[in-house]
Write a protein that holds these residues in place. Structure first.
Motif, PDB file in Angstrom:
ATOM      1  N   ASN A   1      21.333  14.811  27.296  1.00 55.60           N
ATOM      2  CA  ASN A   1      21.571  14.101  28.548  1.00 55.60           C
ATOM      3  C   ASN A   1      21.768  15.085  29.690  1.00 55.60           C
ATOM      4  OD1 ASN A   1      21.584  11.628  27.084  1.00 55.60           O
ATOM      5  ND2 ASN A   1      23.770  11.874  26.645  1.00 55.60           N
ATOM      6  N   SER A   2      21.686  14.584  30.894  1.00 51.24           N
ATOM      7  CA  SER A   2      21.900  15.415  32.088  1.00 51.24           C
ATOM      8  C   SER A   2      21.080  16.703  32.026  1.00 51.24           C
ATOM      9  CB  SER A   2      23.394  15.741  32.230  1.00 51.24           C
ATOM     10  OG  SER A   2      24.168  14.570  32.318  1.00 51.24           O
ATOM     11  N   LEU A   3      19.825  16.555  31.707  1.00 53.53           N
ATOM     12  CA  LEU A   3      18.973  17.728  31.538  1.00 53.53           C
ATOM     13  C   LEU A   3      18.773  18.472  32.846  1.00 53.53           C
ATOM     14  CD1 LEU A   3      16.472  16.194  29.018  1.00 53.53           C
ATOM     15  CD2 LEU A   3      17.756  18.308  28.648  1.00 53.53           C
TER      16      LEU A   3
ATOM     17  N   VAL B   1      11.725  20.198  31.934  1.00 58.39           N
ATOM     18  CA  VAL B   1      12.570  19.463  32.875  1.00 58.39           C
ATOM     19  C   VAL B   1      12.170  19.865  34.287  1.00 58.39           C
ATOM     20  CG1 VAL B   1      14.918  18.890  33.553  1.00 58.39           C
ATOM     21  CG2 VAL B   1      14.428  19.508  31.169  1.00 58.39           C
ATOM     22  N   SER B   2      11.731  18.911  35.043  1.00 58.92           N
ATOM     23  CA  SER B   2      11.290  19.193  36.414  1.00 58.92           C
ATOM     24  C   SER B   2      12.444  18.981  37.394  1.00 58.92           C
ATOM     25  CB  SER B   2      10.123  18.277  36.784  1.00 58.92           C
ATOM     26  OG  SER B   2      10.531  16.922  36.772  1.00 58.92           O
ATOM     27  N   SER B   3      12.412  19.754  38.458  1.00 56.27           N
ATOM     28  CA  SER B   3      13.486  19.663  39.453  1.00 56.27           C
ATOM     29  C   SER B   3      13.183  18.605  40.509  1.00 56.27           C
ATOM     30  CB  SER B   3      13.687  21.029  40.115  1.00 56.27           C
ATOM     31  OG  SER B   3      12.486  21.449  40.708  1.00 56.27           O
TER      32      SER B   3
ATOM     33  N   GLY C   1      17.700  13.551  33.625  1.00 54.03           N
ATOM     34  CA  GLY C   1      17.233  12.608  32.634  1.00 54.03           C
ATOM     35  C   GLY C   1      17.674  12.959  31.223  1.00 54.03           C
ATOM     36  N   SER C   2      17.189  12.174  30.267  1.00 52.29           N
ATOM     37  CA  SER C   2      17.582  12.333  28.868  1.00 52.29           C
ATOM     38  C   SER C   2      16.363  12.362  27.957  1.00 52.29           C
ATOM     39  CB  SER C   2      18.492  11.170  28.440  1.00 52.29           C
ATOM     40  OG  SER C   2      19.678  11.128  29.200  1.00 52.29           O
TER      41      SER C   2
END
Length: 121
Positions: A84-86, A119-121, A16-17
């Motif tokens: 982006n692309s976290l 940031v969750s996986s 996500g972003s």
């Protein structure tokens, strides 16, 4: 007194972003070099991105790998970090920094309170 206030952090899924904002008050924003730093639990603080007051130089931490973009708006006295692309490894407290060296060579360094990015996986 210069104050920096970050916003835009939060919880996002991997891939996500997020867009972080840092609003500056009480100083001459246009002459500050601005930067974003982050500190993850148990780790040292890392430079994420920095932009000079002239916009002539932008640098990123090696781990950014083209995923983040720093920008500034001198009229709004703000600096931004588009992420982006976290990845889960990007989880940290992100802090805004303003740096200025006056004509006497005296350095001024200001920090915001930080905003949590998870940031969750």
């Amino acid at each position: 007194q210069v104050q920096l206030v970050e916003s835009g952090g939060g919880l996002v899924q991997a891939g996500g972003s997020l867009r972080l904002s840092c609003a500056c008050s009480g100083g001459t924003f246009s002459v500050y070099h601005m930067g974003w730093f982050r500190r993850a639990p148990g780790k040292e603080r890392d430079l994420v991105a920095a932009i000079t007051w002239t916009d002539g130089d932008i640098m990123y931490g090696e781990f950014v790998e083209g995923r983040f973009t720093i920008s500034r708006d001198n009229d709004k006295m703000s600096v931004y970090l588009q992420m982006n692309s976290l990845k889960p490894d990007d989880t940290a407290v992100y802090s805004c920094n303003a740096n200025y060296i006056n004509g006497m060579g005296v350095e001024f360094d200001y920090w915001g309170q930080g905003t949590q990015v998870t940031v969750s996986s």
